[in-house]
Design an enzyme around this catalytic site. Structure first.
Site, PDB file in Angstrom:
ATOM      1  N   ALA A 222       8.709 -18.871  77.666  1.00 46.75           N
ATOM      2  CA  ALA A 222       9.287 -19.910  76.813  1.00 46.75           C
ATOM      3  C   ALA A 222       8.756 -21.249  77.328  1.00 46.75           C
ATOM      4  CB  ALA A 222      10.800 -19.863  76.902  1.00 46.75           C
TER       5      ALA A 222
ATOM      6  N   GLY B 147       9.545 -15.124  78.521  1.00 49.99           N
ATOM      7  CA  GLY B 147       9.610 -14.848  77.082  1.00 49.99           C
ATOM      8  C   GLY B 147       8.382 -14.109  76.574  1.00 49.99           C
TER       9      GLY B 147
ATOM     10  N   GLU C 162       9.038 -10.573  77.376  1.00 50.46           N
ATOM     11  CA  GLU C 162      10.087 -10.121  76.437  1.00 50.46           C
ATOM     12  C   GLU C 162       9.507  -9.901  75.036  1.00 50.46           C
ATOM     13  OE1 GLU C 162      12.527 -13.552  77.761  1.00 50.46           O
ATOM     14  OE2 GLU C 162      14.179 -12.123  77.788  1.00 50.46           O
TER      15      GLU C 162
ATOM     16  N   GLU D  13      12.115 -15.994  85.347  1.00 54.41           N
ATOM     17  CA  GLU D  13      13.149 -16.974  84.977  1.00 54.41           C
ATOM     18  C   GLU D  13      14.055 -17.339  86.148  1.00 54.41           C
ATOM     19  OE1 GLU D  13      12.249 -14.366  83.131  1.00 54.41           O
ATOM     20  OE2 GLU D  13      12.371 -14.816  80.989  1.00 54.41           O
TER      21      GLU D  13
HETATM   22  N1  COA Z   1       5.982 -23.614  79.490  1.00 49.59           N
HETATM   23  C1  COA Z   1       5.346 -24.767  79.295  1.00 49.59           C
HETATM   24  N2  COA Z   1       4.107 -25.027  79.728  1.00 49.59           N
HETATM   25  C2  COA Z   1       3.481 -24.042  80.389  1.00 49.59           C
HETATM   26  C3  COA Z   1       4.074 -22.785  80.618  1.00 49.59           C
HETATM   27  C4  COA Z   1       5.385 -22.595  80.140  1.00 49.59           C
HETATM   28  N3  COA Z   1       6.028 -21.432  80.289  1.00 49.59           N
HETATM   29  N4  COA Z   1       3.211 -22.023  81.316  1.00 49.59           N
HETATM   30  C5  COA Z   1       2.106 -22.762  81.492  1.00 49.59           C
HETATM   31  N5  COA Z   1       2.255 -23.975  80.942  1.00 49.59           N
HETATM   32  C6  COA Z   1       1.296 -25.079  80.898  1.00 49.59           C
HETATM   33  C7  COA Z   1       1.186 -25.786  82.246  1.00 49.59           C
HETATM   34  O1  COA Z   1       2.241 -26.721  82.403  1.00 49.59           O
HETATM   35  C8  COA Z   1      -0.156 -26.437  82.098  1.00 49.59           C
HETATM   36  O2  COA Z   1      -0.027 -27.554  81.245  1.00 49.59           O
HETATM   37  P1  COA Z   1      -0.741 -28.979  81.637  1.00 49.59           P
HETATM   38  O3  COA Z   1      -2.204 -28.647  81.699  1.00 49.59           O
HETATM   39  O4  COA Z   1      -0.346 -29.874  80.510  1.00 49.59           O
HETATM   40  O5  COA Z   1      -0.174 -29.351  82.973  1.00 49.59           O
HETATM   41  C9  COA Z   1      -0.962 -25.387  81.329  1.00 49.59           C
HETATM   42  O6  COA Z   1      -0.004 -24.575  80.669  1.00 49.59           O
HETATM   43  C10 COA Z   1      -1.807 -24.500  82.224  1.00 49.59           C
HETATM   44  O7  COA Z   1      -0.956 -23.912  83.187  1.00 49.59           O
HETATM   45  P2  COA Z   1      -1.209 -24.014  84.781  1.00 49.59           P
HETATM   46  O8  COA Z   1       0.107 -23.850  85.465  1.00 49.59           O
HETATM   47  O9  COA Z   1      -1.984 -25.249  85.112  1.00 49.59           O
HETATM   48  O10 COA Z   1      -2.139 -22.738  84.998  1.00 49.59           O
HETATM   49  P3  COA Z   1      -2.289 -21.884  86.346  1.00 49.59           P
HETATM   50  O11 COA Z   1      -3.456 -20.997  86.131  1.00 49.59           O
HETATM   51  O12 COA Z   1      -2.300 -22.775  87.535  1.00 49.59           O
HETATM   52  O13 COA Z   1      -0.951 -20.986  86.439  1.00 49.59           O
HETATM   53  C11 COA Z   1       0.805 -19.576  85.569  1.00 49.59           C
HETATM   54  C12 COA Z   1      -0.673 -20.027  85.465  1.00 49.59           C
HETATM   55  C13 COA Z   1       1.110 -18.657  84.392  1.00 49.59           C
HETATM   56  C14 COA Z   1       1.023 -18.811  86.884  1.00 49.59           C
HETATM   57  C15 COA Z   1       1.706 -20.833  85.546  1.00 49.59           C
HETATM   58  O14 COA Z   1       1.337 -21.634  84.415  1.00 49.59           O
HETATM   59  C16 COA Z   1       3.172 -20.517  85.419  1.00 49.59           C
HETATM   60  O15 COA Z   1       3.792 -20.125  86.399  1.00 49.59           O
HETATM   61  N6  COA Z   1       3.762 -20.741  84.222  1.00 49.59           N
HETATM   62  C17 COA Z   1       5.160 -20.582  83.992  1.00 49.59           C
HETATM   63  C18 COA Z   1       5.569 -19.125  83.929  1.00 49.59           C
HETATM   64  C19 COA Z   1       7.052 -18.985  83.735  1.00 49.59           C
HETATM   65  O16 COA Z   1       7.861 -19.336  84.578  1.00 49.59           O
HETATM   66  N7  COA Z   1       7.446 -18.462  82.591  1.00 49.59           N
HETATM   67  C20 COA Z   1       8.800 -18.194  82.258  1.00 49.59           C
HETATM   68  C21 COA Z   1       9.375 -19.339  81.511  1.00 49.59           C
HETATM   69  S1  COA Z   1      11.050 -18.973  81.063  1.00 49.59           S
END
Ligand code: COA
Length: 260
Positions: free
Chosen positions: A66, A111, A114, A134
């Site tokens: 999400a 999400g 999910e 989460e």
């Molecule tokens: N919501 C909003 N933005 C998200 C996102 C999310 N769930 N997941 C990734 N993004 C965005 C990042 O903020 C970043 O945006 P920016 O370039 O404007 O800063 C972009 O997507 C790229 O992500 P980034 O974190 O730089 O890539 P990465 O390769 O370093 O890491 C992940 C990849 C997937 C490990 C990391 O993005 C992450 O942990 N995301 C969240 C996962 C999460 O907790 N999901 C559950 C949400 S309830």
């Protein structure tokens, strides 16, 4: 129909729905959730579509969860409403009546995991990573992840994933039954389509009622689920396709199913 955050392509009975926010790793903001609802309502109503593949844009993510930006400012009432809305949209996919395969082409987190679990079958690319992080955000699954994960992989494995929030790789997801197959990334969509087309060669109403028997029946006591299965079996005996399928076998020719 055109969408801001989805791409929908329909070809020869197969719809490919791609979540398209690559700069945010296809994170599901409210708009994307609304668009998924409307896209899957359209696929349910479109008789030319037999089944769907759901995937994410780019080579890195299926859906990275999400949209955390939106989650960060939600009030309790907004959070509850968001959870209920997401559950409703994902249930719409799960009860589409046509097979939906998630082609997990990278991160499927929160999400995103999910969403993949709301699909009937999951296939993954070798670089896929799945998880429910989460709890690392002070949250928990809100799009039925606690329920679908436990039903798919069993309570013990589900609780390990849900409570650690750690990701698992594609091979581990295969081992625990969270995905059915792992393919090289470049052939993922082709393989997903080939699997879907094997299903779509069969009678559409048989697919629909089989999905219903498994989805609904698993939530019933066994004896009731058996009776439910028998009722659906009886219902299929009224269809033109049942007459055609059995006749074609006896006449040693391929069947021509019409979905009637
Ligand atoms: N919501 C909003 N933005 C998200 C996102 C999310 N769930 N997941 C990734 N993004 C965005 C990042 O903020 C970043 O945006 P920016 O370039 O404007 O800063 C972009 O997507 C790229 O992500 P980034 O974190 O730089 O890539 P990465 O390769 O370093 O890491 C992940 C990849 C997937 C490990 C990391 O993005 C992450 O942990 N995301 C969240 C996962 C999460 O907790 N999901 C559950 C949400 S309830």
């Amino acid at each position: 129909m055109s969408y801001a955050n989805l791409r929908v392509e329909k070809k020869d009975g197969v719809a490919v729905v791609t979540v398209h926010r690559p700069d945010k790793l296809n994170a599901l903001d409210d708009r994307t959730i609304e668009e998924l609802e409307s896209a899957f309502a359209d696929l349910a109503a479109d008789a030319s579509v037999g089944g769907a593949i759901l995937t994410g844009a780019g080579g890195k993510a299926f859906v990275a969860g999400a949209d955390i930006g939106e989650l960060s400012s939600q009030t309790p009432v907004e959070g509850r409403d968001r959870s209920l809305r997401g559950q409703r949209v994902f249930d719409r996919i799960a009860t589409l009546g046509k097979p939906v395969i998630a082609a997990i082409n990278g991160f499927a987190l929160g999400g995103g995991c999910e969403l993949a679990m709301a699909c009937h079958i999951r296939v993954a690319s070798e670089n896929a990573r799945l998880g429910t992080p989460e709890v690392k955000l002070g949250l928990m699954c809100g799009y039925a992840g606690t329920q679908r994960l436990a039903r798919l992989v069993g309570k013990g494995r589900a609780l390990e994933m849900l409570l650690t929030g750690e990701m698992i790789d594609a091979q581990e997801a295969l081992r625990v039954g969270l995905v059915n197959h792992v393919f090289p990334q470049e052939s993922l969509l082709v393989e997903a389509e080939s699997l879907l087309r094997k299903m779509l060669a069969n009678a559409p109403l048989s697919l629909r009622l089989t999905l219903d028997a498994v989805n609904v029946g698993l939530e019933m006591p066994f004896a009731e689920a058996e009776r439910y299965e028998a009722t659906l079996f009886g219902l299929l005996c009224t269809t033109e396709d049942m007459k055609e399928g059995t006749k074609a076998f006896l006449e040693k020719r391929p069947p021509r199913f019409k979905g009637r």
